[in-house]
Write an enzyme that holds these catalytic residues in place. Sequence first.
Site, PDB file in Angstrom:
ATOM      1  N   CYS A 129       0.826  -1.211   0.000  1.00  0.00           N
ATOM      2  CA  CYS A 129       0.000   0.000   0.000  1.00  0.00           C
ATOM      3  C   CYS A 129       0.860   1.261   0.000  1.00  0.00           C
ATOM      4  O   CYS A 129       0.566   2.223  -0.726  1.00  0.00           O
ATOM      5  CB  CYS A 129      -0.954   0.001   1.184  1.00  0.00           C
ATOM      6  SG  CYS A 129      -2.288  -1.192   1.038  1.00  0.00           S
ATOM      7  N   HIS A 132       2.230   1.676  -3.502  1.00  0.00           N
ATOM      8  CA  HIS A 132       1.144   2.011  -4.426  1.00  0.00           C
ATOM      9  C   HIS A 132       0.738   3.476  -4.270  1.00  0.00           C
ATOM     10  O   HIS A 132       0.628   4.206  -5.263  1.00  0.00           O
ATOM     11  CB  HIS A 132      -0.049   1.084  -4.130  1.00  0.00           C
ATOM     12  CG  HIS A 132      -1.254   1.332  -4.963  1.00  0.00           C
ATOM     13  ND1 HIS A 132      -1.603   0.535  -6.018  1.00  0.00           N
ATOM     14  CD2 HIS A 132      -2.219   2.286  -4.889  1.00  0.00           C
ATOM     15  CE1 HIS A 132      -2.729   0.983  -6.560  1.00  0.00           C
ATOM     16  NE2 HIS A 132      -3.121   2.047  -5.884  1.00  0.00           N
ATOM     17  N   GLU A 133       0.527   3.918  -3.039  1.00  0.00           N
ATOM     18  CA  GLU A 133       0.053   5.283  -2.803  1.00  0.00           C
ATOM     19  C   GLU A 133       1.150   6.323  -3.037  1.00  0.00           C
ATOM     20  O   GLU A 133       0.869   7.416  -3.542  1.00  0.00           O
ATOM     21  CB  GLU A 133      -0.551   5.423  -1.403  1.00  0.00           C
ATOM     22  CG  GLU A 133      -1.687   4.475  -1.085  1.00  0.00           C
ATOM     23  CD  GLU A 133      -2.895   4.505  -2.034  1.00  0.00           C
ATOM     24  OE1 GLU A 133      -2.943   5.350  -2.959  1.00  0.00           O
ATOM     25  OE2 GLU A 133      -3.794   3.675  -1.852  1.00  0.00           O
ATOM     26  N   ILE A 134       2.389   6.011  -2.697  1.00  0.00           N
ATOM     27  CA  ILE A 134       3.484   6.949  -2.978  1.00  0.00           C
ATOM     28  C   ILE A 134       3.680   7.075  -4.480  1.00  0.00           C
ATOM     29  O   ILE A 134       3.927   8.172  -4.997  1.00  0.00           O
ATOM     30  CB  ILE A 134       4.769   6.547  -2.223  1.00  0.00           C
ATOM     31  CG1 ILE A 134       4.571   6.791  -0.720  1.00  0.00           C
ATOM     32  CG2 ILE A 134       5.981   7.325  -2.751  1.00  0.00           C
ATOM     33  CD1 ILE A 134       5.674   6.239   0.171  1.00  0.00           C
TER      34      ILE A 134
END
Length: 164
Positions: A129, A132-134
Site C-alpha cells: 500500500c 502504491h500510494e506513494i
Amino acid sequence: MPARPILNFPDPRLRLPAVPVTRFDADLRALAEDLVDTVRAAPGIGITAPHIGVLLRLVVLELTPGEVRVYVNPVLDQVSRETIRHTEGSISMPGVTDELERHAHVRVRYRDLDGKEQSEDADGLLAICHQHEIDQLDGVFWIDRLSRLKRDRLIARYNKLRRG
C-alpha cells in the site's frame, strides 16, 4: 465530513505529481477526514488527496476497519531487495485488478497531521500500500507498472465495464 467525488481513470490529473504539504492546520485535518469518508464510501483500503483532485502529498490507509493511518509527505526511505507479488487495483479504476511485483519490506518517512516527523517499517500488504500510494503521489498510476500488453488488456476490460 462528506465523501468527495473520486477522479476516474483516465483523468489526466491522476498522472500529476503532488506537492508537499507545508501547512499543518485545520484545513489539512478536514481534508484527511474527507479522505477517510471517501475511501470508506468507495469502498477501498487506501486513498491519496490526488484521487479527489487535490494535489497534496497526503495518504489515508485503513487496512483494518477502524484503524485509520494518515501519512503526510511520505517517502520511501529504504526498500528490500526481496519482492512479493500482490493483486492491486484503484478506487479510480474500479472493477479491474492485476498482479504487480513490489518490494516486500519498506521503511517510510512521513509527517503526522501535527507536522511531527515519523518513520514506519512495513511489510506485506502495508508495504504494498505504501508503494502504491506513494507512486500515486508521484503521478505514477498503478497500471504504469504493468507490461504494455497487460495494461492495454486491463484498460479494454475497464472500458467495457464502464460501457456495460
